[in-house]
Design an enzyme around this catalytic site. Structure first.
Site, PDB file in Angstrom:
ATOM      1  CD  GLU A  21       8.642 -19.541  -8.610  1.00 24.09           C
ATOM      2  OE1 GLU A  21       7.771 -20.404  -8.829  1.00 24.09           O
ATOM      3  OE2 GLU A  21       9.816 -19.821  -8.336  1.00 24.09           O
ATOM      4  CG  ASP A  73       9.550 -20.058  -4.910  1.00 26.73           C
ATOM      5  OD1 ASP A  73       9.757 -18.886  -4.550  1.00 26.73           O
ATOM      6  OD2 ASP A  73       8.421 -20.558  -5.017  1.00 26.73           O
ATOM      7  CG  ASP A 106      11.000 -24.796  -5.500  1.00 22.65           C
ATOM      8  OD1 ASP A 106      11.235 -24.223  -6.604  1.00 22.65           O
ATOM      9  OD2 ASP A 106       9.914 -24.687  -4.918  1.00 22.65           O
ATOM     10  CG  ASP A 122       7.897 -26.758  -9.501  1.00 23.99           C
ATOM     11  OD1 ASP A 122       8.277 -27.581 -10.355  1.00 23.99           O
ATOM     12  OD2 ASP A 122       6.876 -26.889  -8.815  1.00 23.99           O
TER      13      ASP A 122
END
Length: 642
Positions: free
Chosen positions: A430, A503, A505, A507
């Site tokens: 990303e 990542d 997390d 998102d």
């Protein structure tokens, strides 16, 4: 010099009665193999069906016996038994049985069901039979006569019979001197007799075959009756198909005062289809004018409807997008069919085609407009199929070996240098920042990097026309090189592994879920074959003096802290882009040190349904399903930070 042979009147051979049929049977029944043999049944059966169509009969009995005889009986008016005006000493039925072109039809039908193939009917069957018996039930009397090879062997016998009996009964045994084999196929008989009942609705046919003659699963006895004709047949035959629309298309047209056309189409979600066409109950497997008129009129009607309703990209739709996913039957009854070639399996009638196209187009438009909600749904799906068929109109399948083709790869893709697929990996990351770190951390020979900008489109519940306009998805499909949907070919995949590296997390998890959804919907085989993986980047770096440890979750972190003494320096990674390239390599990308999660689909119908429900809940259009799923599956108490 030898004299040429004379050629005069004495050389002209005159074949009387039914001799022409026995001398050249192929001219009358097409051939003398299994097709010609079964055509004999067709000729007799059609006469009985004519009586049903004309309203004079209700039932037909069919029997195939051990002596290889076929018996067909109807409860119609019966062939006339009175003496013929031109042949004072012969009854009408004897003329019909022994004279070519004597006019075997004594009904006022609007159409001929002989299919226009030969038009000589029962006299040909008589000529090509070793034995034929006729029985006519008329006003409490039974008229019977026996024939062999077209000639009467007995005088007409008249007996008393039950006053309730009426109609014609024909029993014949084909002549083994004429045919290659006189053994009928039970499966073939079952199939085409059933279709007779389907195509002429309301015809009741009792089917009966001696069990000893059957070598497969063909039933030895069955009663056919289709009150609604082709609609009943199609619904019962294809009820298991998953349909796009609840309403099927059906039309019954009358034209030229006495000719008819009947059509049924149901539209399937999956690529399952059937297309059957008939002319005067004779199957036309090679199609022709009537099929062409149906396909052309459907395309024209869809384009008119789409334009009127301001739909986009409808011009991409072609007939394959409709009929490769539909169950279709078209049946026409016309007075003088014109067939192409010797096989008589294709109709060639340009005038008929033009006439039918105009009539059908109006009928299809009426159906589309009267079912507008479902019609719009149908056309949206047709547009999706068209775009899938053309690979979003822009995407090309690429082969790793071609330098020229490599130049057509997306600009953001940092490809690996290997000329083979073995051990190659595509990391989908990303953002450009993470892409930059991954580019430095990768093994250039086998690892490729494709950075995607932000969250990609949720493809689960949007139309393919939107996907076609999405650059990130186009770049992804272009990089993989294996097409998608209907055009997907696993053998064209340019990498051995596809690794989603996002990542650690919320998102990042959402982006990974969106990507998995894309692969599940359009490239499912990649998941089924175990080629899709999730990278496992660490959440924390824990440093003790010169020694670094990496924790991939909270449990890992606690374990490292408990196993080491001293004051640790704790770093929480906010994103892959912030991680130094050497650490990204050691923790997430090096095949010798990293951890990957392989995504696979469980086998079995049960698990497939569960997966579908999960995607529908998480990625579907209905927000309430997503909310309910979260409520039922999220452990809020354990995750509250108080």
């Amino acid at each position: 010099m030898t004299k040429s042979k004379t050629y005069g009147a004495k050389d002209i051979e005159v074949l009387e009665g039914l001799l022409p049929v026995r001398k050249r049977p192929g001219m009358y029944i097409g051939n003398t193999n299994i097709e010609g043999l079964h055509h004999l049944v067709n000729e007799i059966l059609d006469n009985s069906i004519d009586e049903v169509v004309a309203g004079y009969a209700k039932k037909i009995d069919f029997k195939y016996s051990l002596d290889n005889s076929i018996t067909i009986k109807d409860d119609g008016r019966g062939i006339p038994i009175d003496f013929h005006p031109k042949f004072k000493n012969k009854r009408a039925f004897e003329i019909v049985l022994t004279t070519l072109h004597s006019g075997g039809k004594f009904t006022n039908n609007a159409y001929k069901t002989s299919g226009g193939l030969h038009g000589v009917g029962i006299s040909v069957v008589n000529a090509l039979s070793e034995k034929l018996e006729i029985k006519i039930y008329n006003k409490s009397k039974l008229y019977s006569q026996t024939y062999s090879k077209g000639k009467a062997k007995t005088k007409v016998k008249i007996e008393k019979c039950n006053k309730n009996l009426k109609g014609t009964e024909i029993k014949f045994i084909p002549d083994k001197e004429i045919f290659e084999s006189i053994l009928f196929s039970p499966k073939k008989l079952y199939s085409f007799i059933k279709m007779k009942a389907v195509l002429v609705k309301g015809t009741k046919i009792t089917f009966n075959i001696s069990k000893e003659l059957i070598e497969d699963k063909t039933p030895n006895r069955e009663e056919f009756l289709y009150v609604k004709g082709i609609a009943d047949f199609m619904q019962s035959n294809f009820q298991q198909r998953k349909k796009i629309t609840n309403k099927y298309f059906y039309a019954s047209l009358t034209f030229n005062s006495n000719e008819k056309c009947e059509i049924y189409i149901s539209f399937n979600e999956l690529e399952q289809s059937s297309l059957m066409s008939f002319c005067n109950t004779i199957e036309t497997p090679d199609g022709g004018s009537h099929e062409n008129s149906l396909k052309n009129s459907f395309m024209k009607a869809i384009k008119i409807f789409s334009h009127k309703n301001q739909l986009t990209k409808y011009l991409n739709i072609n007939t394959n997008d409709i009929f490769d996913y539909a169950d279709t039957l078209i049946s026409i009854f016309i007075n003088s069919p014109s067939f192409e070639g010797q096989t008589k399996k294709r109709i060639t009638m340009p005038k008929l085609q033009k006439q039918l196209e105009e009539l059908l187009q109006n009928q299809i438009l009426l159906w589309l407009n009267s079912n507008k909600k479902e019609s719009l749904k149908l056309i949206e799906i047709l547009i999706e199929r068209a775009l899938l068929r053309t690979d979003l109109s822009k995407i090309k399948k690429l082969d790793r070996k071609s330098i020229k083709e490599k130049n057509r790869l997306p600009g953001k893709l940092v490809d690996c240098t290997s000329n083979t697929i073995q051990n190659t990996e595509l990391f989908i990351v990303e953002g450009d920042s993470a892409g930059g770190s991954a580019k430095q951390a990768r093994f250039r020979s086998t690892q490729a990097i494709l950075p995607l900008k932000g969250k990609i489109l949720n493809v689960y519940s949007v139309s393919l026309s939107k996907i076609a306009d999405n650059n990130e998805i186009q770049n992804l499909v272009h990089s993989l090189g294996c097409g998608l949907g209907k055009n997907f070919q696993l053998s064209k995949l340019r990498y051995e592994k596809i690794i989603l590296m996002t990542d650690a997390d919320v998102d990042g998890s959402h982006i990974a879920t969106l990507l998995i959804t894309f692969f599940y919907k359009y490239m499912r085989k990649i998941i089924e074959e175990g080629k899709l993986y999730l990278a496992m980047p660490p959440l924390y770096k824990i440093s003790y003096n010169q020694e670094n440890f990496f924790a991939y979750n909270e449990k890992d972190k606690e374990k490292i802290l408990n196993n080491n003494k001293g004051s640790p320096q704790l770093t929480r990674f906010k994103g892959l882009g912030e991680m130094p390239a050497n650490q990204l390599k050691d923790t997430t990308m090096d095949p010798e040190k990293r951890s990957l999660i392989q995504l696979k689909l469980a086998d079995g119908i049960k698990y497939t349904k569960q997966t579908e429900k999960l995607f529908e809940a998480l990625m579907g259009k209905k927000a309430e399903k997503r909310f309910n799923f979260i409520q039922e599956n999220a452990n809020f108490i354990n995750n509250l930070d108080i």
